[in-house]
Design an enzyme around this catalytic site. Structure first.
Site, PDB file in Angstrom:
ATOM      1  CD  GLU A  33      53.189-130.525  13.975  1.00 42.80           C
ATOM      2  OE1 GLU A  33      53.531-129.335  13.526  1.00 42.80           O
ATOM      3  OE2 GLU A  33      52.473-131.170  13.598  1.00 42.80           O
ATOM      4  NE  ARG A 257      64.920-123.137  10.612  1.00 46.04           N
ATOM      5  CZ  ARG A 257      63.805-123.784  11.394  1.00 46.04           C
ATOM      6  NH1 ARG A 257      62.595-123.284  11.250  1.00 46.04           N
ATOM      7  NH2 ARG A 257      64.011-124.873  11.635  1.00 46.04           N
ATOM      8  CE  LYS A 267      59.344-130.375  15.385  1.00 47.56           C
ATOM      9  NZ  LYS A 267      58.364-130.059  16.187  1.00 47.56           N
TER      10      LYS A 267
HETATM   11  P1  ATP Z   1      61.142-128.390  12.657  1.00 43.22           P
HETATM   12  O1  ATP Z   1      61.187-127.462  11.544  1.00 43.22           O
HETATM   13  O2  ATP Z   1      62.356-128.865  13.304  1.00 43.22           O
HETATM   14  O3  ATP Z   1      60.121-129.299  12.661  1.00 43.22           O
HETATM   15  P2  ATP Z   1      59.357-126.693  13.829  1.00 43.22           P
HETATM   16  O4  ATP Z   1      59.200-125.031  13.804  1.00 43.22           O
HETATM   17  O5  ATP Z   1      58.311-127.188  12.846  1.00 43.22           O
HETATM   18  O6  ATP Z   1      60.588-127.269  13.659  1.00 43.22           O
HETATM   19  P3  ATP Z   1      57.730-126.789  16.246  1.00 43.22           P
HETATM   20  O7  ATP Z   1      57.468-128.013  17.486  1.00 43.22           O
HETATM   21  O8  ATP Z   1      56.696-126.277  15.277  1.00 43.22           O
HETATM   22  O9  ATP Z   1      58.951-127.260  15.250  1.00 43.22           O
HETATM   23  O10 ATP Z   1      58.349-125.533  16.972  1.00 43.22           O
HETATM   24  C1  ATP Z   1      58.409-124.890  18.269  1.00 43.22           C
HETATM   25  C2  ATP Z   1      58.831-123.668  18.327  1.00 43.22           C
HETATM   26  O11 ATP Z   1      60.336-123.679  18.112  1.00 43.22           O
HETATM   27  C3  ATP Z   1      58.183-122.690  17.398  1.00 43.22           C
HETATM   28  O12 ATP Z   1      57.963-121.304  17.946  1.00 43.22           O
HETATM   29  C4  ATP Z   1      59.392-122.831  16.181  1.00 43.22           C
HETATM   30  O13 ATP Z   1      59.572-121.342  15.714  1.00 43.22           O
HETATM   31  C5  ATP Z   1      60.652-122.749  17.122  1.00 43.22           C
HETATM   32  N1  ATP Z   1      61.595-123.343  16.527  1.00 43.22           N
HETATM   33  C6  ATP Z   1      61.806-124.252  15.820  1.00 43.22           C
HETATM   34  N2  ATP Z   1      63.100-124.607  15.251  1.00 43.22           N
HETATM   35  C7  ATP Z   1      63.557-123.592  15.744  1.00 43.22           C
HETATM   36  C8  ATP Z   1      65.170-123.248  15.285  1.00 43.22           C
HETATM   37  N3  ATP Z   1      65.834-123.850  14.382  1.00 43.22           N
HETATM   38  N4  ATP Z   1      65.700-122.030  15.740  1.00 43.22           N
HETATM   39  C9  ATP Z   1      64.913-121.295  16.673  1.00 43.22           C
HETATM   40  N5  ATP Z   1      63.350-121.715  16.931  1.00 43.22           N
HETATM   41  C10 ATP Z   1      62.911-122.678  16.247  1.00 43.22           C
HETATM   42 MG    MG Z   2      56.267-126.744  12.904  1.00 45.34          MG
END
Ligand code: ATP
Ligand code: MG
Length: 550
Positions: A33, A257, A267
């Site tokens: 995102e 994760r 983020k």
């Molecule tokens: P955050 O919680 O930091 O905002 P998010 O999952 O909302 O992370 P996205 O941009 O939606 O961030 O994530 C893009 C991809 O990265 C998704 O498939 C998500 O599952 C993966 N991802 C995000 N954080 C992690 C993590 N800590 N470990 C492994 N994969 C991750």
């Molecule tokens: Mg997300």
């Protein structure tokens, strides 16, 4: 290949699917995102998604999951693309969930026509109440049984902008008593009169994650849609939409994760650190963002190696940041150029070395790399060594400099400490030493063996540079377990700035080189550098052999 690594559970699934002929080729996606910069957790996901496709001859799309106009921005889109390329991966197609808004709207309309979606006038509080609890069933919304015609008209009016934010939503008609709370008539669309970074003001209804993600996967014929464990309860809904819409059956798989010690990996939290100025920006070298670790001097190869070593788990765990640092050291040891830099100088006068003479000595750039070449370093009568490489009253087995004791100056000569000169307050001002002319490195005929080798710089030619020494950003290992505000655990001493004294070769073509400051650690030049004020970031320390031995 000498050693076969065992397959992770996702590789096992893919191999089985290919063997069964379920797919001819696999398609994965990385779906960020664009609401922040990528962090090490994303690196894990990138290595996994791109790695699977590379290993099995498939492809990976980069899809921006941009369904939330309020928090998203093109600045983030650019940084994300840059970070993925830097990590060493390239996507098959660059796609945006927002490109599917029209298609998703059609899908929603199709579900309304099937009697599987309805417009609800309930407020968000009312909807929350209708949901019930995990142990008690929910209750139907009074708007649940609107006619298809009424729903179609109202949904079209929602899109046309006839309603205010929050006035109506579109919900899937699943089951208000479903044991999985996510199946209790989840939201599909909400009204948001907000400008979108790509579609501008074209839309005022936006799909929810659950209605956008799986459908986007399906549109792209993604075979293996990999996400993190918190999406397990969403999988039933993911499958439900695909089944009811009768579209390409993508499948969702979940892995744990990445969580790392001494840092946060979300983020939202990282954005707080930036906004509240606890760090200098998203690319502050203490941040676990890819732009942060890049500026810090971590290499893409070391991050890929780290992601490979931690493997793919099905259960949440906490990875020691020490493992990442280990991978960084291993890589830099092979590639970093060696330079000598004195941090806390003490002056040494070599009394038997001719005054005014400057000699150019030679040193290897990297003893680990036979093709690494050499560099020149000036040597003269006055040099600087580290203050703590000298002890006036030395214990046994102290092999550094002490009165009457000999050491080798790296790439130079053996010297002996003859006299300690102090000021009127008794503080050491300088050391008077003598050198052994026949002991020059590379042509040593002195026959003298010494145990200690010290780094040094020529006093006259030493270049002052700013060293930024980083420690962990947080004081506690497991921030997931820490109570209260995570910012209460920030380490106040995570950055120390120091003027240090470098051999002149450090500043020749240094901008994209990585260095090992001998006995001090790995360093890289920071973009804040100017010709008059070079700045170097400490990437990672070396293991301190002396401290370890004692
Ligand atoms: P955050 O919680 O930091 O905002 P998010 O999952 O909302 O992370 P996205 O941009 O939606 O961030 O994530 C893009 C991809 O990265 C998704 O498939 C998500 O599952 C993966 N991802 C995000 N954080 C992690 C993590 N800590 N470990 C492994 N994969 C991750
Ligand atoms: Mg997300």
């Amino acid at each position: 290949m000498t050693e076969e690594k065992s397959l992770n559970f996702l590789e096992e699934i893919v191999e089985k699917d290919l063997a069964d002929g379920k797919y001819k080729t696999i398609v994965t996606r990385f779906p960020p995102e664009p609401n922040g910069y990528l962090h090490m957790g994303h690196a894990k996901s990138i290595c996994l998604n791109f790695g699977l496709a590379l290993k099995y001859g498939g492809k990976t799309n980069l899809r921006f999951d941009d369904t939330n106009p309020v928090t998203e921005d093109t600045e983030y889109v650019e940084s994300i693309k840059n970070d993925i390329r830097w990590l060493g991966f390239d996507w098959a197609e660059e796609l945006y969930a927002s490109d599917y808004f029209e298609k998703l709207y059609e899908f929603a309309t199709a579900l309304i026509k099937k009697g599987l979606a309805y417009v609800d006038d309930s407020t968000s509080e009312e909807i929350a109440k209708q949901k019930g609890t995990p142990t008690t069933p929910g209750t139907d919304s009074p708007y649940r049984n609107r006619s298809v015609e009424e729903n179609l008209t109202m949904f079209a009016d929602m899109r046309a902008g006839k309603y205010r934010d929050g006035e109506k939503v579109l919900r899937a008609k699943v089951d208000m008593a479903h044991p999985n709370m996510h199946m209790r008539d989840p939201l599909m669309y909400r009204i948001k009169h907000a400008h979108h970074h790509r579609t501008g003001d074209k839309w005022c209804v936006y799909p929810m994650y659950d209605f956008a993600h799986g459908q986007s996967d399906s549109i792209e014929n993604i075979t293996h849609s990999i996400c993190t464990l918190e999406f397990i309860p969403h999988r039933a809904l993911y499958d439900w939409f695909i089944e009811k819409l009768e579209i390409y059956p993508s499948h969702q798989y979940e892995f744990a994760r990445l969580n790392m010690t001494y840092t946060v990996m979300s983020k939202r939290k990282l954005l707080q650190l930036v906004n509240e100025k606890h760090v200098s920006g998203w690319d502050d070298p203490r941040m676990p963002t890819l732009s942060g670790v890049r500026r810090r001097g971590y290499t893409p190869a070391s991050i890929r190696e780290f992601c490979d070593r931690i493997g793919v788990a099905k259960r949440e765990n906490l990875i020691d940041v020490g493992l990442l640092e280990f991978c960084v050291r291993e890589d830099l040891n092979k590639t970093a150029q060696r330079r000598m830099v004195v941090f806390d100088p003490i002056k040494v006068i070599i009394t038997n070395y001719p005054e005014g003479k400057v000699e150019m000595l030679e040193g290897e750039n990297n003893p680990e790399d036979p093709n690494g070449g050499t560099r020149e370093m000036p040597f003269s009568r006055e040099i600087l060594i580290e203050e703590d490489d000298f002890m006036e009253v030395a214990p046994k087995k102290y092999f550094r400099l002490a009165p009457g004791q000999m050491v080798r100056l790296k790439n130079a000569y053996i010297i002996k400490c003859d006299e300690v000169i102090k000021d009127s307050l008794g503080k050491i001002k300088e050391l008077h030493c003598s050198y052994i002319p026949e002991s020059r490195s590379g042509s040593d005929t002195s026959g003298i063996n010494v145990k200690g080798t010290l780094h040094w710089v020529c006093a006259k030619h030493a270049v002052p540079v700013e060293a930024r020494l980083y420690e962990r950003l947080f004081k506690v290992e497991d921030l997931g377990e820490a109570e209260g505000d995570f910012k209460d655990y920030l380490n106040p001493d995570s950055l120390q700035i120091k003027t240090v004294y470098a051999e002149p070769a450090l500043l020749k073509d240094s901008s994209d080189l990585r260095f090992q400051f001998l006995r001090k650690g790995y360093f890289v030049m920071d973009p804040d550098s100017t010709p008059s004020k070079p700045v170097f970031n400490r990437t990672v320390t070396l293991k301190d052999i002396w401290a370890k031995k004692n």
